[in-house]
Scaffold this motif. Sequence first.
Motif, PDB file in Angstrom:
ATOM      1  N   ALA A 171       0.893  -1.152   0.000  1.00 43.55           N
ATOM      2  CA  ALA A 171       0.000   0.000   0.000  1.00 43.55           C
ATOM      3  C   ALA A 171       0.935   1.208   0.000  1.00 43.55           C
ATOM      4  CB  ALA A 171      -0.893   0.015   1.237  1.00 43.55           C
TER       5      ALA A 171
ATOM      6  N   ARG B  63      -3.297  -0.623  -8.653  1.00 44.82           N
ATOM      7  CA  ARG B  63      -4.672  -0.124  -8.695  1.00 44.82           C
ATOM      8  C   ARG B  63      -4.796   1.025  -7.714  1.00 44.82           C
ATOM      9  NH1 ARG B  63     -10.155  -3.620  -7.741  1.00 44.82           N
ATOM     10  NH2 ARG B  63     -11.551  -1.999  -8.476  1.00 44.82           N
TER      11      ARG B  63
ATOM     12  N   SER C  18      -6.162   3.198  -4.838  1.00 45.95           N
ATOM     13  CA  SER C  18      -6.904   2.821  -3.638  1.00 45.95           C
ATOM     14  C   SER C  18      -7.684   3.988  -3.058  1.00 45.95           C
ATOM     15  CB  SER C  18      -5.949   2.264  -2.573  1.00 45.95           C
ATOM     16  OG  SER C  18      -5.026   3.243  -2.182  1.00 45.95           O
TER      17      SER C  18
ATOM     18  N   TRP D 119      -2.631   0.496  -4.412  1.00 49.44           N
ATOM     19  CA  TRP D 119      -2.258  -0.861  -4.016  1.00 49.44           C
ATOM     20  C   TRP D 119      -1.382  -1.402  -5.121  1.00 49.44           C
ATOM     21  CZ3 TRP D 119      -3.097  -2.989   0.550  1.00 49.44           C
ATOM     22  CH2 TRP D 119      -4.156  -2.509   1.327  1.00 49.44           C
TER      23      TRP D 119
END
Length: 69
Positions: free
Chosen positions: A21, A51, A53, A64
């Motif tokens: 993250a 992607r 987040s 992420w």
Amino acid sequence: GAEWPILEDPRMATCTVRVLAVEYHRWGCDAAEDPSTRCRHLLTGAGFECRDSGVPGDDFGTLWAWRPS
């Protein structure tokens, strides 16, 4: 801004981390591209898929990243 030296380190491609993250910031991003694009470029180059987040701000964003199985 401390994320950039880590993400730019060539050892990212060989690390055993499977999921990240990441919160990235414009500050410290030396590239001509925007921080979101630069972060994705570095992570995909190290073998991660990415992607968003969250909704990126003007000077920061989150995403992420994971290694495909």
